[in-house]
Every structure is written in C-alpha cells, then in structure tokens.
Design a protein around this motif. Sequence first.
Motif, PDB file in Angstrom:
ATOM      1  N   PRO A   1       0.822  -1.230   0.000  1.00  0.00           N
ATOM      2  CA  PRO A   1       0.000   0.000   0.000  1.00  0.00           C
ATOM      3  C   PRO A   1       0.846   1.266   0.000  1.00  0.00           C
ATOM      4  CG  PRO A   1      -0.094  -1.098   2.138  1.00  0.00           C
ATOM      5  CD  PRO A   1       0.602  -2.037   1.215  1.00  0.00           C
ATOM      6  N   ARG A   2       2.037   1.213   0.567  1.00  0.00           N
ATOM      7  CA  ARG A   2       2.894   2.402   0.572  1.00  0.00           C
ATOM      8  C   ARG A   2       3.378   2.723  -0.844  1.00  0.00           C
ATOM      9  NH1 ARG A   2       6.724  -0.365   4.924  1.00  0.00           N
ATOM     10  NH2 ARG A   2       6.460  -1.940   3.282  1.00  0.00           N
ATOM     11  N   ILE A   3       3.755   1.689  -1.587  1.00  0.00           N
ATOM     12  CA  ILE A   3       4.197   1.903  -2.971  1.00  0.00           C
ATOM     13  C   ILE A   3       3.035   2.380  -3.834  1.00  0.00           C
ATOM     14  CG2 ILE A   3       5.243   0.824  -4.986  1.00  0.00           C
ATOM     15  CD1 ILE A   3       7.146   1.155  -2.642  1.00  0.00           C
ATOM     16  N   LEU A   4       1.862   1.767  -3.623  1.00  0.00           N
ATOM     17  CA  LEU A   4       0.696   2.184  -4.403  1.00  0.00           C
ATOM     18  C   LEU A   4       0.320   3.625  -4.101  1.00  0.00           C
ATOM     19  CD1 LEU A   4      -1.515  -1.035  -4.024  1.00  0.00           C
ATOM     20  CD2 LEU A   4      -0.109  -0.352  -5.972  1.00  0.00           C
ATOM     21  N   ARG A   5       0.428   4.009  -2.811  1.00  0.00           N
ATOM     22  CA  ARG A   5       0.104   5.393  -2.441  1.00  0.00           C
ATOM     23  C   ARG A   5       1.092   6.372  -3.076  1.00  0.00           C
ATOM     24  NH1 ARG A   5      -0.844   4.286   2.387  1.00  0.00           N
ATOM     25  NH2 ARG A   5       1.242   4.611   3.241  1.00  0.00           N
ATOM     26  N   ARG A   6       2.384   6.001  -3.102  1.00  0.00           N
ATOM     27  CA  ARG A   6       3.378   6.888  -3.732  1.00  0.00           C
ATOM     28  C   ARG A   6       3.155   6.994  -5.239  1.00  0.00           C
ATOM     29  NH1 ARG A   6       9.669   5.486  -3.196  1.00  0.00           N
ATOM     30  NH2 ARG A   6       8.994   3.709  -4.471  1.00  0.00           N
ATOM     31  N   LYS A   7       2.799   5.880  -5.871  1.00  0.00           N
ATOM     32  CA  LYS A   7       2.522   5.933  -7.306  1.00  0.00           C
ATOM     33  C   LYS A   7       1.337   6.842  -7.613  1.00  0.00           C
ATOM     34  CE  LYS A   7       4.448   1.459  -8.669  1.00  0.00           C
ATOM     35  NZ  LYS A   7       4.147   0.125  -9.266  1.00  0.00           N
TER      36      LYS A   7
END
Length: 648
Positions: free
Chosen positions: A294-300
Amino acid sequence: MAVRTSIQLISYSQELVDGQPLYVSSNCLPVKALKYEPAGHAFHNAALKLFGCEEDDTTEVDDQKVGNDKEQAYMPSSDSYSNKGKKKSGADGKQQDHYALLGLSHLRYLATEDQIRKSYREAALRHHPDKLANLLLAEETEAAKQAKKDEIENHFKSIQEAYEILIDPVRRRIYDSTDEFDDEIPTECAPQDFFKVFGPAFMRNGRWSVTQPIPSLGDDSTPLKDVDNFYNFWYSFKSWREFPHADEYDLEQAESRDHKRWMERQNAKLSEKARKEEYARIRALVDNAYKRDPRILRRKEEEKAEKQRKKEAKVRAKQLQEEEAARAAEEERRRKEEEDKRAAEAALQHKKNKEKEKKLLRKERTRLRTLSAPVLLQHLHDLSEEDVESLCMTLGIEQLRSLCDKMDNKEALERAKLIQDARGYNSNTEGKKIDETNGSHLNGSVDSNGSILSSSSFEKKEKPWTKEEIELLRKGTQKYPKGTSRRWEVISEYIGTGRSVEEILKATKTVLLQKPDATKAFDSFLEKRKPAATIASPLSTREEVGVVSMPSRTENTTAKTSSPEDSGKTGSSPVDVVSGNGVSSSSEQDVWSAVQERALIQALKTFPKETSQRWERVATAVPGKTVNQCKKKFALLKENFRSKKSTA
C-alpha cells in the motif's frame, strides 16, 4: 569362398565373410563397419587356414586368450557412470533427522557449534552399546539378542554420522538447505492484511540471506526511504542455500579421475538449475509484494497526481502564453491601424494644403498677370510677357502677394518699375545660387547633414581601377564567398587601397564582368614574365656571356661611336647596331647557344603562325636575339632538318 568354421578367429568371422555389417562397441558412439578385411597376424593366420594348414592347439588357445584380453580391456563409457555413486543417507535411502538424533529439534539451524558438541556427548553416553548391554539380557532368544544388538549399533552409528555432518560447516549447510522449509509464495491478499501475509514470508526466506540481519518489512507508517532500501535489498538478494538433488552423485564413490570429473559436471548442472529456480521464486515473492504494497501504491498515486498537476499547469501556462501573444498581436494590429490612419490623415491634410497652396499660387499669378497687362500693352521699360512669366514661376506666394499689393492702385509706370525691381532682385538671387553651386563644386559638395565633402573624395570615387586592384578584388570574392559576415567590408580591407563598399559593389558589376582583351594578352604575359637569368654554360663562348650581360652604359657608348662609315662598309641597308632587347646585332652574335636554341624552339611552339606579331614575340622570348636573327636561325634549322631528311 569356403571357410573352415572350426577355426574361430576374432579378426576373421563369418559375418565378414558373408558381407554382413559388424557393430563394434567402445566408449564412443556405435560405429557401423562394413566388409572389414583381416590384416597383420590375423591375415596370416586366416591365409594358413584357407590353404588347409593347421596350427598347434596352443596357438589357437593363445589366440583365444588374446581375444579375451581384448575383451577385458574395455573402457567404460559415460553411460556406465549413470547408476553409480548415487548419494544415499540412512539405512533405506531416506534422510534422517540429525537434529532430532542429537536432541536439538527445537533449535535446528539456529544451534551453535558448542550446543552440538554438548548434545553429542550426552547422546553418545546415553546410547553407547556398552551402556545398553543390559537390554540384550532381557531378550530370550539369540536371534532377538542379535537384532537388538544391531539396532543399538545402528542407532549409535546414526548419532555419529549426525555429529560428523553437523560439525562440518560445509556439510551442515548442505543439510540445512534440504531441511524442512515452507517454499510457498503468497499471491493474493487483502490490502489490510498485506503486512500479516508478506511479513512472515520475508522473515522465513531471510534465513537464506548471506547478509544478516535482514531489513524488516515494517508497517504502514514506515518512511519511504526505508521501504526503498527494503526492496533494493531483496531485489539484489544473495542466498547461501545449497541445492542438493536426489540424483546427485557422491564424489567419494568415484571409480576414477574421469568418473569424478563427470560427476562434478553433472552435479554442477543440477545445482545451477536448482539455483535459477530458487532465485526465480525469490523474485516472484518480491514482485508480488511490490505490486501490493500500500505504501508503494500510495506513492505511485501521488506521483501520478503530481504528474497530472504539472501537465495541467503546463497546459495552462501554454494557454496563457497564447492568450498573451494574441493580445499583443491585437494591440500591435490596432497600433498599426492607428498609425496608418494618422499617416493617411496627415497625407490627406498635406494634399489638401498643397492643393490650397496651388490654388493660392494660381490666384496670385493670375492677379500678377492682370496687374501687369497695362504695362505690357504700353511696352514700358522694355518689359515682355516672358519677364512676367518668369516672375510667376520663380516667386513664391508671399512674394507674389506683396508684389501685387504694391502694384495695386498704382499707375502703369510705377507698376513697370516695381516689376523691373522684382525682376532685378530675382536675377540677383539666381546669380547667388549659381555662384554657390559653382563654389560647392569647386570646394566640395554639401551633404544632407551639412557636412562638406572635399573634391578629392569625389575624385577618389571616380578613380579608375588598376590591374592589381582588379586581381585583388577577384581573389577577395573567391576567398570570402556569399554568406560571409560583413563580406564587402572584409573584401575592402583585403584590397587595402581604401576602396569603399559602394565602389566595390559597382566594380563587381562592371569591372569583373568585362571579358579580357585578346590583343593585350601578350602584353600582360610580358609584364608578368620574369627576366631570363644568364646561364654560364660550358658550351657558351666568352663573347656570348659578355653580350648577354652587357650594361646599358656600353650600349649607349656603342650607339654613339657607330658612324655612317661603318654602315657604308657593309654595302647593305643600314641596320640598327643595338637591338630591341639591348643586345648588339652584329655578325658576331650569329652564334647561338643551346639555351637560346631551346628558347627559340619553345617560343615557336608557343606562338604559332596565325599569331599576330609572331616574330616580335618570339624575339622577346629569346634572350639576346633580334627578329632578323630569329628568322635566320629558323630558316637554318629548317634547311638542316630537310637535309637530314633527304639524306636519310
């Protein structure tokens, strides 16, 4: 061909006699042999048998022994290694739990070397056959006792084997690599369960990492920098895990060096294949986690939103720029329209004023003609109609108005006097203008700014171009072609004679376009031609050298001392003593040197018959010879050539 079948030879069999193929086995691939013929000792023996000669039984026995020896000298092929040297562990080929035998099941790969040693001592004392001898007494039969004894010994040997494997770092690493392990990779999970599912998976696979300790997956509040470090670590993951295979070979059971090398190659192939599969499994685990983090998805999403925001800002900036450009273009258009409108109004007003002035001028001229009509009728002061018209054409509106006002209500005589006075004033004014014009032509012209240009500069503009300047101009135009910055100024500096840009432009359209005059080509050749140097050749005489290098002072002296008596002695027409080249033309100069002859021949080739003034040019090209001498030499050469041709 009949063969005695009682005789059996290896090199001469029935198959070869009948022409059947023979299959020979060796370490290489099977080879098909057709119609082999015996040779050497085999051929000798076969020939004896064919002729009916029998040998001793001992020879036959020896041949059979030789055949048996050859059969025993068989080298095993690589296929013979395939079922030898397989690794087996345990009595039935099943892998035993070494940690359980030593009582370290709760620690397993985390057990230290000291713990392994301590557990081995305890297990060895507890399961030593001497310590368990009382168990044999409990058995009733001998068979049961023997079975119990074998069981105790086998268990003790298993403990020793477990200790030997676990105490050796290399063998223990291999064993730990095959220990029970969950290789399952999570694929799907809910967003809220991401850390619960993938966290244990990474910790479980982290035992194989060379670098310890491994970074933690963290939680939803972990900084992005730590998250990037975590995935960078796993994308460059290095494992110490070994990959023993069920079909792997034990090098200690190799029969020979070649067998051992073959085992190593086979084991390396199996290990490489298993290693690739392991790294692919780890990469799949990391990829699945990276896609669902979820952290990577939020940054994307944030990066996508930022990119979209920048794109929209860029579009807005472009729109604003286009609007600003359109506004500026509209303002420029309006300004131009206003300027054009004002210019048109000013031109119209100027036209109206001019027409008004013309009307006023025509009115005053008509008035002057009307007032001067009585004067012309009475012919007072010898005034004519041309005088009045000249005043009308030369005087301005104010002058005509003032003259007419003065002539109004006057008598004819007074009017004639006023016209005469005005005519005299006009002639004086014109005379002054003419004098000023002449003075300006003599002293210099006056430009629009009031600066005086001297007559020398005017003459400088009209100065003709010399040959050197024309040649420099031609070279300058070639050296500085079109496109050169400040081309004409650079060419003016290249010429170096103070020519202005206007003069150079005018010359390029006039002087450079002129075709060269063919009649002056020889003159230019003579001007550019360097004077021939005197060559002191061994073939030249002293008189020739003296004549060629004779100074002008001697020429003048010779010319003065020559008298009519000398000319009378010859009995021919008077001939100039000094030639055009400054060389005496006496009979002593009929001697030609090799240099002069070559110069004459070259000049005759250069200037053919149709050339104008041919012999003058030939004489100029030959040093120290006149026209008559060149003609005589030419005639002599022609006669010599014809005589040689006739004799030949």
